[in-house]
Design an enzyme around this catalytic site. Structure first.
Site, PDB file in Angstrom:
ATOM      1  N   ARG A  32       0.828  -1.212   0.000  1.00  0.00           N
ATOM      2  CA  ARG A  32       0.000   0.000   0.000  1.00  0.00           C
ATOM      3  C   ARG A  32       0.859   1.258   0.000  1.00  0.00           C
ATOM      4  O   ARG A  32       0.599   2.188  -0.761  1.00  0.00           O
ATOM      5  CB  ARG A  32      -0.949   0.007   1.201  1.00  0.00           C
ATOM      6  N   ASN A  50      -6.036  -2.646   1.704  1.00  0.00           N
ATOM      7  CA  ASN A  50      -6.041  -4.102   1.788  1.00  0.00           C
ATOM      8  C   ASN A  50      -7.482  -4.579   1.837  1.00  0.00           C
ATOM      9  O   ASN A  50      -8.358  -3.871   2.328  1.00  0.00           O
ATOM     10  CB  ASN A  50      -5.336  -4.581   3.066  1.00  0.00           C
TER      11      ASN A  50
END
Length: 107
Positions: A32, A50
């Site tokens: 991320r 996520n």
């Protein structure tokens, strides 16, 4: 015959958006943060998060060539600790560039 008064205003810059789901070893490897940093370096807006199924999901919006670069060249490689097995894109509505790029909570 058209006159200068009939000329359209400056055209908006073309923007493209893609929603992607990235599969493989993409959680717990900095994916991320890497996605946000890479997207920002390309001038893209959107978000990344996520998902509970082990994938990473993102919305990438901006210059069409930069979006394509992110989807076809950057995401399939990912950060060094990742192992991407698939990038599944689908069309999305562009977001305004001033939105920036954010990391969202897991869903």
């Amino acid at each position: 015959m058209a006159t200068s008064a009939d000329a359209p205003a400056e055209p908006e810059l073309a923007r493209k958006a893609v929603h992607v789901v990235v599969k493989g070893r993409v959680q717990g490897v900095g994916f991320r943060d890497w996605t946000a940093s890479t997207a920002e370096s390309l001038g893209l807006a959107g978000w990344v998060r996520n998902r509970r199924d082990g994938t990473v999901e993102a919305l990438l919006s901006g210059d069409p060539a930069k979006v394509d670069e992110m989807v076809s060249r950057r995401l399939p490689v990912g950060p060094s600790a990742s192992a991407v097995t698939a990038v599944v894109p689908s069309p999305a509505e562009p977001v305004h560039p001033s939105t920036g790029f954010e990391i969202k909570f897991t869903v």
